[in-house]
Motif scaffolding. Structure first.
Motif, PDB file in Angstrom:
ATOM      1  N   PHE A  20      -0.072  47.646  25.498  1.00 13.93           N
ATOM      2  CA  PHE A  20      -1.051  48.174  24.547  1.00 13.93           C
ATOM      3  C   PHE A  20      -0.948  47.506  23.182  1.00 13.93           C
ATOM      4  N   THR A  21       0.259  47.128  22.794  1.00 15.19           N
ATOM      5  CA  THR A  21       0.488  46.585  21.453  1.00 15.19           C
ATOM      6  C   THR A  21       0.164  45.106  21.350  1.00 15.19           C
ATOM      7  N   PHE A  22       0.433  44.354  22.421  1.00 10.54           N
ATOM      8  CA  PHE A  22       0.255  42.905  22.343  1.00 10.54           C
ATOM      9  C   PHE A  22      -0.685  42.347  23.420  1.00 10.54           C
ATOM     10  N   THR A  23      -0.503  42.759  24.668  1.00  6.53           N
ATOM     11  CA  THR A  23      -1.326  42.177  25.733  1.00  6.53           C
ATOM     12  C   THR A  23      -2.804  42.504  25.547  1.00  6.53           C
ATOM     13  N   ALA A  24      -3.121  43.775  25.323  1.00  9.46           N
ATOM     14  CA  ALA A  24      -4.524  44.178  25.163  1.00  9.46           C
ATOM     15  C   ALA A  24      -5.171  43.552  23.930  1.00  9.46           C
ATOM     16  N   PRO A  25      -4.549  43.623  22.725  1.00  8.94           N
ATOM     17  CA  PRO A  25      -5.174  42.983  21.563  1.00  8.94           C
ATOM     18  C   PRO A  25      -5.338  41.477  21.732  1.00  8.94           C
ATOM     19  N   LEU A  26      -4.334  40.832  22.322  1.00  9.99           N
ATOM     20  CA  LEU A  26      -4.433  39.383  22.527  1.00  9.99           C
ATOM     21  C   LEU A  26      -5.578  39.052  23.466  1.00  9.99           C
ATOM     22  N   THR A  27      -5.741  39.840  24.503  1.00  9.68           N
ATOM     23  CA  THR A  27      -6.832  39.613  25.455  1.00  9.68           C
ATOM     24  C   THR A  27      -8.193  39.822  24.806  1.00  9.68           C
ATOM     25  N   LEU A  28      -8.357  40.946  24.120  1.00  8.73           N
ATOM     26  CA  LEU A  28      -9.653  41.276  23.534  1.00  8.73           C
ATOM     27  C   LEU A  28     -10.043  40.297  22.436  1.00  8.73           C
ATOM     28  N   LEU A  29      -9.108  39.994  21.543  1.00  6.92           N
ATOM     29  CA  LEU A  29      -9.413  39.068  20.449  1.00  6.92           C
ATOM     30  C   LEU A  29      -9.698  37.668  20.980  1.00  6.92           C
ATOM     31  N   LEU A  93      -3.077  33.291  20.031  1.00  5.99           N
ATOM     32  CA  LEU A  93      -4.493  33.618  19.846  1.00  5.99           C
ATOM     33  C   LEU A  93      -5.332  32.353  19.757  1.00  5.99           C
ATOM     34  N   ILE A  94      -4.863  31.375  19.013  1.00 12.42           N
ATOM     35  CA  ILE A  94      -5.597  30.104  18.902  1.00 12.42           C
ATOM     36  C   ILE A  94      -5.663  29.404  20.257  1.00 12.42           C
ATOM     37  N   GLY A  95      -4.525  29.370  20.950  1.00 12.76           N
ATOM     38  CA  GLY A  95      -4.495  28.694  22.239  1.00 12.76           C
ATOM     39  C   GLY A  95      -5.422  29.331  23.262  1.00 12.76           C
ATOM     40  N   PHE A  96      -5.371  30.646  23.374  1.00  8.90           N
ATOM     41  CA  PHE A  96      -6.232  31.334  24.338  1.00  8.90           C
ATOM     42  C   PHE A  96      -7.699  31.250  23.933  1.00  8.90           C
ATOM     43  N   THR A  97      -7.977  31.316  22.641  1.00  9.04           N
ATOM     44  CA  THR A  97      -9.363  31.215  22.183  1.00  9.04           C
ATOM     45  C   THR A  97      -9.963  29.860  22.534  1.00  9.04           C
ATOM     46  N   LEU A  98      -9.216  28.797  22.268  1.00  2.68           N
ATOM     47  CA  LEU A  98      -9.705  27.453  22.595  1.00  2.68           C
ATOM     48  C   LEU A  98      -9.912  27.303  24.099  1.00  2.68           C
ATOM     49  N   ASN A  99      -9.003  27.872  24.873  1.00  2.41           N
ATOM     50  CA  ASN A  99      -9.110  27.773  26.326  1.00  2.41           C
ATOM     51  C   ASN A  99     -10.311  28.549  26.841  1.00  2.41           C
ATOM     52  N   VAL A 100     -10.448  29.788  26.392  1.00  5.45           N
ATOM     53  CA  VAL A 100     -11.584  30.613  26.816  1.00  5.45           C
ATOM     54  C   VAL A 100     -12.895  29.993  26.356  1.00  5.45           C
ATOM     55  N   GLY A 101     -12.910  29.446  25.138  1.00  2.00           N
ATOM     56  CA  GLY A 101     -14.127  28.832  24.617  1.00  2.00           C
ATOM     57  C   GLY A 101     -14.634  27.701  25.482  1.00  2.00           C
ATOM     58  N   ALA A 102     -13.718  26.884  25.992  1.00  3.48           N
ATOM     59  CA  ALA A 102     -14.131  25.757  26.827  1.00  3.48           C
ATOM     60  C   ALA A 102     -14.732  26.234  28.141  1.00  3.48           C
ATOM     61  N   TYR A 103     -14.092  27.198  28.765  1.00  2.00           N
ATOM     62  CA  TYR A 103     -14.581  27.666  30.071  1.00  2.00           C
ATOM     63  C   TYR A 103     -15.858  28.494  29.942  1.00  2.00           C
TER      64      TYR A 103
END
Length: 226
Positions: A20-29, A93-103
């Motif tokens: 709840f503290t890290f996995t969920a916020p990291l996923t949503l953001l 957050l930057i890494g996942f955002t860039l990855n999600v953005g490409a796909y």
């Protein structure tokens, strides 16, 4: 009470707290920012000038052609050698955002391309500008087509956040690793972590099915593909 069950019960709250503290916020953001980035990239790919098209195509090529774990390591461990130091969570957050953005850019680009050209012509015929046609006619139809693959991307992202443990983000999997270090019960703890991921993915999959049925009930998928 069996020892394995006691260990699972005692570790349940620390694992859920990390989720709840890290996995969920990291996923949503990451998904929200990546989706916005993907929309911009898709629009540039479809309608932008050639220099920008080449730039975003290079970005998509790099991100889709390299492992996500390597991207996270480059951001968190590699950038400090260039004088750029980031904390673990912002780096993830930057890494996942860039990855999600490409796909997601490829998903959105395909969805927009699936809207018949006649929809553009109809929008222009009643005096809409390009931006009005895109906002009021094209994107609503494209969004319905994009819901299934975007939902799959979101569910995959929930599981991929476990990679953030490699750069010291104290999310669910990292919490399991820390408990393993004190209990010396890796099988029990990793199974428990896997079950929590499975539960989250199952709930999201159920919501995805309901959303698709709701859109289908109103003719969303049929209209967008007819």
């Amino acid at each position: 009470m069996p020892n394995w069950l006691q260990i699972m019960l005692e570790s349940l709250w620390p694992l859920l707290s990390a989720a709840f503290t890290f996995t969920a916020p990291l996923t949503l953001l990451s998904f929200a920012l990546g989706l916005a980035l993907g929309l911009v990239v898709a629009l540039i790919r479809l309608f932008g000038p050639r220099p920008l098209v080449a730039l975003v195509r290079f970005y998509v090529w790099i991100i889709r052609g390299t492992p996500l774990l390597v991207q996270l390591f480059l951001i968190f461990y590699g950038l400090p050698s260039a004088g750029i130091v980031l904390d673990a969570f912002p780096a993830a957050l930057i890494g996942f955002t860039l990855n999600v953005g490409a796909y997601t850019s490829e998903i959105i680009r395909a969805a927009i391309g699936s809207v018949p050209k006649g929809q553009w012509e109809a929008a222009y015929s009643i005096g809409m500008t390009w931006s009005q046609a895109m906002r009021r006619t094209i994107l609503p139809q494209a969004s319905r087509v994009a819901v299934p693959p975007l939902s799959n991307t979101f569910i995959s992202l929930v599981k991929d956040t476990s990679l953030a443990a490699a750069i010291t983000v104290p999310e669910l999997f990292m919490a399991a690793q820390r408990i393993v270090a004190t209990t010396y019960e890796p099988l029990i703890l990793y199974i428990e972590a896997a079950l929590i991921y499975l539960a989250m993915s199952s709930v999201l999959s159920h919501l995805q099915v309901r959303l698709e049925k709701r859109l289908g009930r109103y003719g969303g998928f049929i209209e967008a593909r007819s």
